[in-house]
Write a protein that holds these residues in place. Structure first.
Motif, mmCIF file in Angstrom:
data_model
loop_
_atom_site.group_PDB
_atom_site.id
_atom_site.type_symbol
_atom_site.label_atom_id
_atom_site.label_comp_id
_atom_site.label_asym_id
_atom_site.label_seq_id
_atom_site.Cartn_x
_atom_site.Cartn_y
_atom_site.Cartn_z
ATOM 1 N N MET A 125 0.837 -1.199 0.000
ATOM 2 C CA MET A 125 0.000 0.000 0.000
ATOM 3 C C MET A 125 0.872 1.249 0.000
ATOM 4 O O MET A 125 0.621 2.209 -0.740
ATOM 5 C CB MET A 125 -0.920 -0.007 1.220
ATOM 6 C CG MET A 125 -1.922 1.117 1.258
ATOM 7 S SD MET A 125 -3.087 0.934 2.636
ATOM 8 C CE MET A 125 -4.007 -0.506 2.077
ATOM 9 N N ASN A 126 1.930 1.234 0.798
ATOM 10 C CA ASN A 126 2.818 2.390 0.842
ATOM 11 C C ASN A 126 3.579 2.577 -0.465
ATOM 12 O O ASN A 126 3.828 3.712 -0.897
ATOM 13 C CB ASN A 126 3.786 2.251 2.021
ATOM 14 C CG ASN A 126 3.139 2.596 3.341
ATOM 15 O OD1 ASN A 126 2.840 3.754 3.617
ATOM 16 N ND2 ASN A 126 2.898 1.593 4.173
ATOM 17 N N ILE A 127 3.942 1.486 -1.123
ATOM 18 C CA ILE A 127 4.587 1.589 -2.433
ATOM 19 C C ILE A 127 3.601 2.152 -3.457
ATOM 20 O O ILE A 127 3.971 2.948 -4.335
ATOM 21 C CB ILE A 127 5.156 0.228 -2.861
ATOM 22 C CG1 ILE A 127 6.399 -0.097 -2.022
ATOM 23 C CG2 ILE A 127 5.494 0.204 -4.353
ATOM 24 C CD1 ILE A 127 6.906 -1.510 -2.179
ATOM 25 N N ALA A 128 2.323 1.754 -3.360
ATOM 26 C CA ALA A 128 1.311 2.320 -4.266
ATOM 27 C C ALA A 128 1.247 3.832 -4.099
ATOM 28 O O ALA A 128 1.179 4.585 -5.085
ATOM 29 C CB ALA A 128 -0.048 1.691 -3.990
ATOM 30 N N TRP A 129 1.294 4.313 -2.866
ATOM 31 C CA TRP A 129 1.250 5.764 -2.630
ATOM 32 C C TRP A 129 2.551 6.430 -3.074
ATOM 33 O O TRP A 129 2.531 7.527 -3.629
ATOM 34 C CB TRP A 129 1.001 6.042 -1.155
ATOM 35 C CG TRP A 129 -0.353 5.600 -0.683
ATOM 36 C CD1 TRP A 129 -1.504 5.552 -1.426
ATOM 37 C CD2 TRP A 129 -0.702 5.127 0.615
ATOM 38 N NE1 TRP A 129 -2.547 5.084 -0.659
ATOM 39 C CE2 TRP A 129 -2.088 4.815 0.605
ATOM 40 C CE3 TRP A 129 0.011 4.941 1.803
ATOM 41 C CZ2 TRP A 129 -2.762 4.323 1.724
ATOM 42 C CZ3 TRP A 129 -0.656 4.457 2.919
ATOM 43 C CH2 TRP A 129 -2.028 4.155 2.874
ATOM 44 N N ALA A 130 3.679 5.772 -2.839
ATOM 45 C CA ALA A 130 4.971 6.353 -3.212
ATOM 46 C C ALA A 130 5.120 6.483 -4.718
ATOM 47 O O ALA A 130 5.794 7.390 -5.209
ATOM 48 C CB ALA A 130 6.115 5.511 -2.647
ATOM 49 N N THR A 131 4.506 5.575 -5.465
ATOM 50 C CA THR A 131 4.629 5.592 -6.921
ATOM 51 C C THR A 131 3.523 6.395 -7.598
ATOM 52 O O THR A 131 3.535 6.550 -8.819
ATOM 53 C CB THR A 131 4.649 4.158 -7.476
ATOM 54 O OG1 THR A 131 3.509 3.427 -6.987
ATOM 55 C CG2 THR A 131 5.916 3.438 -7.051
ATOM 56 N N ALA A 132 2.586 6.928 -6.799
ATOM 57 C CA ALA A 132 1.563 7.845 -7.312
ATOM 58 C C ALA A 132 1.778 9.253 -6.767
ATOM 59 O O ALA A 132 1.658 10.232 -7.485
ATOM 60 C CB ALA A 132 0.164 7.354 -6.937
ATOM 61 N N ARG A 183 8.590 1.911 -9.329
ATOM 62 C CA ARG A 183 8.402 0.794 -8.399
ATOM 63 C C ARG A 183 9.741 0.236 -7.937
ATOM 64 O O ARG A 183 9.897 -0.120 -6.769
ATOM 65 C CB ARG A 183 7.557 -0.297 -9.054
ATOM 66 C CG ARG A 183 6.138 0.157 -9.301
ATOM 67 C CD ARG A 183 5.225 -0.976 -9.693
ATOM 68 N NE ARG A 183 3.966 -0.454 -10.193
ATOM 69 C CZ ARG A 183 2.956 -1.197 -10.608
ATOM 70 N NH1 ARG A 183 3.061 -2.528 -10.564
ATOM 71 N NH2 ARG A 183 1.840 -0.649 -11.054
ATOM 72 N N GLU A 184 10.707 0.163 -8.832
ATOM 73 C CA GLU A 184 12.013 -0.354 -8.442
ATOM 74 C C GLU A 184 12.665 0.586 -7.422
ATOM 75 O O GLU A 184 13.253 0.120 -6.434
ATOM 76 C CB GLU A 184 12.911 -0.526 -9.662
ATOM 77 C CG GLU A 184 14.240 -1.186 -9.340
ATOM 78 C CD GLU A 184 15.025 -1.566 -10.579
ATOM 79 O OE1 GLU A 184 16.185 -1.133 -10.691
ATOM 80 O OE2 GLU A 184 14.461 -2.287 -11.433
ATOM 81 N N GLN A 185 12.550 1.887 -7.635
ATOM 82 C CA GLN A 185 13.105 2.829 -6.669
ATOM 83 C C GLN A 185 12.422 2.686 -5.306
ATOM 84 O O GLN A 185 13.078 2.742 -4.258
ATOM 85 C CB GLN A 185 12.935 4.266 -7.175
ATOM 86 C CG GLN A 185 13.859 4.649 -8.310
ATOM 87 C CD GLN A 185 13.513 6.020 -8.882
ATOM 88 O OE1 GLN A 185 12.357 6.463 -8.827
ATOM 89 N NE2 GLN A 185 14.511 6.703 -9.440
ATOM 90 N N ALA A 186 11.106 2.485 -5.319
ATOM 91 C CA ALA A 186 10.375 2.345 -4.062
ATOM 92 C C ALA A 186 10.799 1.089 -3.316
ATOM 93 O O ALA A 186 10.987 1.117 -2.092
ATOM 94 C CB ALA A 186 8.873 2.333 -4.335
ATOM 95 N N VAL A 187 10.956 -0.011 -4.043
ATOM 96 C CA VAL A 187 11.393 -1.257 -3.397
ATOM 97 C C VAL A 187 12.805 -1.086 -2.845
ATOM 98 O O VAL A 187 13.108 -1.532 -1.727
ATOM 99 C CB VAL A 187 11.313 -2.438 -4.377
ATOM 100 C CG1 VAL A 187 11.942 -3.693 -3.764
ATOM 101 C CG2 VAL A 187 9.858 -2.715 -4.748
ATOM 102 N N ARG A 188 13.672 -0.432 -3.598
ATOM 103 C CA ARG A 188 15.040 -0.205 -3.101
ATOM 104 C C ARG A 188 15.014 0.622 -1.815
ATOM 105 O O ARG A 188 15.728 0.322 -0.851
ATOM 106 C CB ARG A 188 15.876 0.508 -4.167
ATOM 107 C CG ARG A 188 16.242 -0.342 -5.366
ATOM 108 C CD ARG A 188 17.233 0.372 -6.276
ATOM 109 N NE ARG A 188 17.428 -0.364 -7.512
ATOM 110 C CZ ARG A 188 18.218 -1.437 -7.631
ATOM 111 N NH1 ARG A 188 18.876 -1.879 -6.574
ATOM 112 N NH2 ARG A 188 18.347 -2.052 -8.792
ATOM 113 N N ALA A 189 14.195 1.666 -1.796
ATOM 114 C CA ALA A 189 14.135 2.514 -0.605
ATOM 115 C C ALA A 189 13.569 1.757 0.588
ATOM 116 O O ALA A 189 13.974 1.995 1.732
ATOM 117 C CB ALA A 189 13.297 3.754 -0.898
#
Length: 534
Positions: free
Chosen positions: A446-453, A464-470
């Protein structure tokens, strides 16, 4: 790509204990970002690579798991999490942003169901918080003598009735604590409204009334939920139980998670709490590390307590405020410079961030700070000019995507300053270390969904790759653990999750539904949904 293996002190090939094959392994290694299989010995990864090569390393006793083509990621590491610990209570059923009338209706329904001395608790939004009628006296009229405790969902404001104040030993003689404020009426009586450290200290007092078995139950329930989301590490901002009490409960709970605990030092009328002193080695357990102190320098724009250089657009008389005077805050920063206790500072407004960076610059040299990795928790108004100074000092920014969900409120408060609000993508581009934490809903997906929007500032959205890395290696870097965690390769800890769906490819609306099917911590299966063949 053939298998990339680790052989340590052995004359022959190392036979893995566990092999996960037929997978899409996101290694988080920029040189080899993807693999088809992974081999584990003990608590460490010994090989990643092509399916056939890794599968061939298995011996008769090796456990083999077929991932069915699913994505495997390093275990998520929540860099900023809170666990609510307190006595059992009767919850108020309130919506996301209840009015005062909604609170009255919820109290009328809950009070008859609550035990005669049982605590009633609820969560407020900005509408009720800004209604000046919401006070201790208003709650007393509706509480039938029961203690009632209402908290802002931001964590930066509380309203207590008389019975709740008495429950934690507060009366009209209490003095404002360092960094906080008790609201008072014209007769100098407490109104029950608490801000900043007045609320944190009150929350600690309540948490300390929690029976040990209840605290253990809360930590176990949290951990059970976390591993189902593929979380393997969490960084706990210790604002409920003091660190020592949290450690006792966590040792008794014996959860499978790795816990990094940050103290929240507090002072009541000049008397320091135990959390004012750094924890000394040895650490309390193999998966519990108490190392760091968090200071809260300002509030948030929601309550207009974030400290700004210029006034709020919707209330020109308000600029927020700093919780600590300059000299006092400098002493806090000096502790971080002179000890192994990592410095983590909540600073949201541009005035608060500027004060933090100026104090870092005044207290120490950039080279030393870069090794110490001072943390900026949230940093919502980290402007480009401030970001350049943060980069020079080695500051790690910890962002929380759940904070991005109120663009209309933020726009009303900040106006044109929204162009520099809640940076993420620009920090990655500038080489500033970025970690992600929940500070709210626990699901990393859910947080990755918000980070990528990024509803508040779409230009700052991550891939998405940047969000997973972070959320993995970035969070590990924020706690000095990037050599061991946040990636999957020979020598890394075998902390990982096999996901129910392809995090990197599914439509955005399906991201929040993803879960973990299999979660490992240190090579041990700590959650198994029973879907994979092994």
């Amino acid at each position: 790509m053939a298998a990339v293996a680790l052989v340590a002190g052995c004359a022959g090939p190392v036979v893995p204990d566990l092999v996960i094959t037929n997978a899409r392994v996101f290694t988080n290694d920029t040189a080899r970002p993807w693999a088809e299989a992974i081999a584990i010995k003990g608590e460490r990864v010994i090989a990643v690579g092509e399916r056939a090569a890794v599968r061939a390393s298995a011996g008769p006793s090796t456990r083999v798991i077929d991932a069915g083509g699913r994505v495997v990621v390093p275990g998520f590491n929540d860099a900023h999490v809170h666990v609510s610990v307190g006595p059992d209570s009767t919850p108020l059923t309130l919506g996301d942003d209840p009015s005062l009338a909604d609170v009255a209706t919820a109290l009328a329904a809950a009070i008859p169901q609550a035990p005669p001395t049982g605590l009633v608790r609820g969560t407020l939004g900005i509408t009720a918080w800004e209604d000046t009628r919401l006070t201790r006296a208003w709650l007393d009229e509706r509480a039938a003598g029961r203690p009632v405790w209402l908290s802002m969902w931001t964590g930066h404001g509380d309203v207590l009735n008389s019975a709740a104040l008495a429950l934690i030993g507060l009366d009209d003689t209490v003095q404002d604590p360092r960094g906080g404020h008790y609201g008072r009426d014209a007769e100098n009586r407490l109104t029950g409204r608490l801000e900043e450290y007045a609320g944190y200290i009150s929350g600690r007092r309540l948490a300390e009334r929690t029976p040990q078995h209840v605290a253990v139950r809360r930590y176990r329930a949290f951990a059970d939920k976390a591993v189902r989301y593929g979380l393997t590490s969490v960084q706990l901002m210790s604002d409920g139980l003091p660190a020592a009490a949290a450690v006792r409960a966590l040792l008794a709970a014996d959860t499978p998670l790795r816990w990094r605990i940050f103290r929240l030092p507090q002072s009541e009328a000049g008397v320091e709490t135990t959390d004012s002193r750094p924890h000394l080695p040895p650490q309390p357990g193999p998966r519990i590390d108490v190392r760091g102190a968090k200071w809260i320098l300002d509030g948030t724009p929601i309550e207009r307590l974030a400290a700004l250089k210029a006034p709020y657009d919707d209330v020109p008389a308000a600029r927020g405020r700093l919780n600590f005077a300059a000299g006092l805050f400098e002493g806090m920063v000096r502790e971080g410079y002179g000890t192994e206790s990592q410095l983590a500072v909540h600073a949201v407004g541009d005035a608060a961030i500027g004060t933090y960076l100026s104090t870092l610059e005044r207290v120490g040299t950039p080279g030393v700070w870069q090794r110490k990795r001072p943390r900026l928790e949230h940093g919502d108004l980290l402007t480009p000019a401030l970001a350049a100074r943060a980069r020079a000092l080695g500051v790690v920014v910890v962002q929380n995507p759940s904070h991005f969900l109120f663009p209309e409120v933020y726009a009303a408060r900040l106006g044109s300053r929204m162009t520099a609000f809640q940076p993420m993508a620009s920090l990655v581009a500038a080489g500033i270390p970025l970690a992600l934490g929940s500070d709210g809903p626990l699901s990393p997906f859910m947080n990755i969904a918000w980070a990528t929007a990024h509803p508040s500032h779409p230009a700052e959205a991550l891939t998405r790759e940047q969000a997973v890395r972070a959320y993995t290696r970035g969070s590990a870097f924020a706690e000095f653990m990037e050599r061991d965690k946040g990636w999957l390769g020979a020598g890394a800890l075998a902390d990982l999750a096999v996901l129910s769906d392809d995090l990197f490819a599914v439509p955005a609306e399906r991201l929040p539904a993803i879960t973990s099917l299999l979660t490992l911590v240190g090579g041990t299966i700590v959650y198994d949904a029973g879907v994979l063949r092994h």
